[in-house]
Design an enzyme around this catalytic site. Sequence first.
Site, PDB file in Angstrom:
ATOM      1  N   TYR A  53      -5.239  12.852  13.001  1.00 16.64           N
ATOM      2  CA  TYR A  53      -5.163  11.867  11.916  1.00 16.64           C
ATOM      3  C   TYR A  53      -6.533  11.254  11.636  1.00 16.64           C
ATOM      4  O   TYR A  53      -7.179  10.703  12.536  1.00 16.64           O
ATOM      5  CB  TYR A  53      -4.137  10.771  12.222  1.00 16.64           C
ATOM      6  N   LEU A 224       9.453   6.938   3.861  1.00 18.08           N
ATOM      7  CA  LEU A 224       9.389   6.118   2.634  1.00 18.08           C
ATOM      8  C   LEU A 224       9.307   6.985   1.377  1.00 18.08           C
ATOM      9  O   LEU A 224       9.198   6.465   0.268  1.00 18.08           O
ATOM     10  CB  LEU A 224       8.168   5.191   2.680  1.00 18.08           C
ATOM     11  N   ALA A 225       9.328   8.302   1.578  1.00 19.44           N
ATOM     12  CA  ALA A 225       9.195   9.238   0.452  1.00 19.44           C
ATOM     13  C   ALA A 225       7.948   8.906  -0.379  1.00 19.44           C
ATOM     14  O   ALA A 225       7.962   8.978  -1.608  1.00 19.44           O
ATOM     15  CB  ALA A 225      10.462   9.254  -0.405  1.00 19.44           C
ATOM     16  N   GLY A 227       6.741   6.308  -1.269  1.00 25.23           N
ATOM     17  CA  GLY A 227       6.892   5.186  -2.186  1.00 25.23           C
ATOM     18  C   GLY A 227       7.515   5.535  -3.530  1.00 25.23           C
ATOM     19  O   GLY A 227       7.566   4.696  -4.436  1.00 25.23           O
ATOM     20  N   THR A 235       5.280   7.545 -10.197  1.00 26.08           N
ATOM     21  CA  THR A 235       6.679   7.945 -10.045  1.00 26.08           C
ATOM     22  C   THR A 235       7.271   8.271 -11.416  1.00 26.08           C
ATOM     23  O   THR A 235       6.997   7.566 -12.394  1.00 26.08           O
ATOM     24  CB  THR A 235       7.487   6.808  -9.370  1.00 26.08           C
TER      25      THR A 235
HETATM   26  N1  LIG Z   1       4.948  15.289  12.269  1.00 26.19           N
HETATM   27  C1  LIG Z   1       4.355  15.588  11.144  1.00 26.19           C
HETATM   28  O1  LIG Z   1       4.126  16.758  10.804  1.00 26.19           O
HETATM   29  C2  LIG Z   1       3.960  14.471  10.243  1.00 26.19           C
HETATM   30  C3  LIG Z   1       3.486  14.740   8.943  1.00 26.19           C
HETATM   31  C4  LIG Z   1       3.119  13.648   8.142  1.00 26.19           C
HETATM   32  C5  LIG Z   1       3.237  12.357   8.635  1.00 26.19           C
HETATM   33  N2  LIG Z   1       3.673  12.130   9.904  1.00 26.19           N
HETATM   34  C6  LIG Z   1       3.832  10.757  10.456  1.00 26.19           C
HETATM   35  O2  LIG Z   1       4.754  10.062   9.651  1.00 26.19           O
HETATM   36  C7  LIG Z   1       4.159   8.887   9.085  1.00 26.19           C
HETATM   37  C8  LIG Z   1       4.706   8.667   7.694  1.00 26.19           C
HETATM   38  O3  LIG Z   1       4.519   9.804   6.903  1.00 26.19           O
HETATM   39  P1  LIG Z   1       3.901   9.764   5.433  1.00 26.19           P
HETATM   40  O4  LIG Z   1       2.747   8.847   5.441  1.00 26.19           O
HETATM   41  O5  LIG Z   1       3.734  11.154   5.015  1.00 26.19           O
HETATM   42  O6  LIG Z   1       5.089   9.201   4.589  1.00 26.19           O
HETATM   43  P2  LIG Z   1       5.624   7.793   3.991  1.00 26.19           P
HETATM   44  O7  LIG Z   1       5.753   6.774   5.035  1.00 26.19           O
HETATM   45  O8  LIG Z   1       6.817   8.189   3.247  1.00 26.19           O
HETATM   46  O9  LIG Z   1       4.533   7.365   2.917  1.00 26.19           O
HETATM   47  C9  LIG Z   1       3.406   6.624   3.214  1.00 26.19           C
HETATM   48  C10 LIG Z   1       2.420   6.794   2.083  1.00 26.19           C
HETATM   49  O10 LIG Z   1       3.041   6.407   0.859  1.00 26.19           O
HETATM   50  C11 LIG Z   1       2.323   5.327   0.270  1.00 26.19           C
HETATM   51  N3  LIG Z   1       3.287   4.352  -0.257  1.00 26.19           N
HETATM   52  C12 LIG Z   1       4.466   3.991   0.270  1.00 26.19           C
HETATM   53  N4  LIG Z   1       5.075   3.069  -0.503  1.00 26.19           N
HETATM   54  C13 LIG Z   1       4.247   2.834  -1.529  1.00 26.19           C
HETATM   55  C14 LIG Z   1       4.321   1.995  -2.677  1.00 26.19           C
HETATM   56  N5  LIG Z   1       5.375   1.212  -2.921  1.00 26.19           N
HETATM   57  N6  LIG Z   1       3.296   2.002  -3.535  1.00 26.19           N
HETATM   58  C15 LIG Z   1       2.219   2.772  -3.289  1.00 26.19           C
HETATM   59  N7  LIG Z   1       2.083   3.605  -2.214  1.00 26.19           N
HETATM   60  C16 LIG Z   1       3.097   3.634  -1.365  1.00 26.19           C
HETATM   61  C17 LIG Z   1       1.512   4.709   1.395  1.00 26.19           C
HETATM   62  O11 LIG Z   1       0.363   4.082   0.868  1.00 26.19           O
HETATM   63  P3  LIG Z   1       0.000   2.582   1.390  1.00 26.19           P
HETATM   64  O12 LIG Z   1      -0.469   2.754   2.793  1.00 26.19           O
HETATM   65  O13 LIG Z   1      -1.062   2.148   0.445  1.00 26.19           O
HETATM   66  O14 LIG Z   1       1.238   1.762   1.273  1.00 26.19           O
HETATM   67  C18 LIG Z   1       1.195   5.924   2.256  1.00 26.19           C
HETATM   68  O15 LIG Z   1       0.082   6.619   1.738  1.00 26.19           O
HETATM   69  C19 LIG Z   1       2.655   9.115   9.192  1.00 26.19           C
HETATM   70  O16 LIG Z   1       1.921   7.925   9.285  1.00 26.19           O
HETATM   71  C20 LIG Z   1       2.562   9.913  10.475  1.00 26.19           C
HETATM   72  O17 LIG Z   1       2.599   9.036  11.583  1.00 26.19           O
HETATM   73  C21 LIG Z   1       4.046  13.169  10.702  1.00 26.19           C
END
Ligand SMILES: NC(=O)c1ccc[n+]([C@@H]2O[C@H](COP(=O)([O-])OP(=O)(O)OC[C@H]3O[C@@H](n4cnc5c(N)ncnc54)[C@H](OP(=O)(O)O)[C@@H]3O)[C@@H](O)[C@H]2O)c1
Length: 317
Positions: A53, A224-225, A227, A235
């Site tokens: 990361y 959170l999909a 966001g 969106t």
């Molecule tokens: N195991 C794997 O292969 C794998 C892959 C990917 C991720 N992960 C883990 O899962 C966690 C979450 O995954 P993810 O980050 O892909 O998904 P997520 O939690 O669905 O989405 C987070 C992203 O969406 C943005 N976001 C969320 N709500 C928003 C809103 N209302 N307005 C604007 N932006 C918004 C966030 O930006 P802001 O920060 O600006 O809110 C951030 O960039 C990661 O941190 C990591 O620890 C694991």
Amino acid sequence: MDDGGSRLIFGCMGLGGGWGSGPLEAAHVKAAHDAVEAALDAGIRDFDHADIYAHGKAEEAFGRVLAERPGLRERIRLQTKCGIRLPSPERAGQYDSSREWILAQTEESLRRLGTGHVETLLIHRPDPLAHPGEIAEAFLELRDAGKVGRLGVSNMSAEQMRWLQSALPEQLAANQLEMSLHRTGWLESGVLVNHPEAAEVGFPHGTVEYCQTAGVELQAWGALAQGRYSGAAGTAETGPDAAAAALVGELAERKGCAPEAVVLGWLLRHPAGIRPVVGTSNPARIRASGDAERIAAGMDRHEWYSLWVAARGRALP
Ligand SMILES: NC(=O)c1ccc[n+]([C@@H]2O[C@H](COP(=O)([O-])OP(=O)(O)OC[C@H]3O[C@@H](n4cnc5c(N)ncnc54)[C@H](OP(=O)(O)O)[C@@H]3O)[C@@H](O)[C@H]2O)c1
């Protein structure tokens, strides 16, 4: 949770200034402090990392937070992952679950985090060249040295888990998969059994059920999909995303919470005990997520199905 912590896990992928190649800056450490503070306020005690990361800077920033907040390490649980080798100018991206890579990367993670152990280590993705015995050997070496508490996987099917489990003396602890109101293959694979549309579902059928039967913790990344149902820019204004976002907003208003709590509450409402990994680094959104368990507890069948059907954009078969 034993210490009253939430079922939510904080995803640290957004810490350390992101994927850009520059060095860690004071502003990134400050942002990590703010995010961790918000996560603690939301009742979160589990923090999810990976060696890759922000090219290691997420763990480095978190290590700085731990060093600057005495007593914090004892209040929280850490999880990290290894097994992905990012592409470089010399070499294409690869997966690596060899004994040597697991041992070396775990040591690097511990060094960056400034801690002697992590509670959980996940194998990030399936590596076709991996031997289950080698993964087991690496884990047992780390466990016996007190550096890793338990082993889990990520992005693996039930069959791949059985394959690895065959070499392990103890139960795999967790599987982290992409599961959300947007990525619903984990549900579709179940309800589309014996249905022609099943061929379009990428999720390996039976994985959720396997984890439930074997007592493997299911963690949802992308919970959170990104966001798309809670106000992120870009969106869609029409179609299933827009319809689901409108319904999320309506429910949030009725239940007196932020839309994030509805999106995460929908996952928590499923009986598999899914633990959403919350990836926002925005302190207000992190705090808003803390309401998700309350929302899940009060979400009825009609609300749960309405959200799913709105997001899938067509009626169930
Ligand atoms: N195991 C794997 O292969 C794998 C892959 C990917 C991720 N992960 C883990 O899962 C966690 C979450 O995954 P993810 O980050 O892909 O998904 P997520 O939690 O669905 O989405 C987070 C992203 O969406 C943005 N976001 C969320 N709500 C928003 C809103 N209302 N307005 C604007 N932006 C918004 C966030 O930006 P802001 O920060 O600006 O809110 C951030 O960039 C990661 O941190 C990591 O620890 C694991």
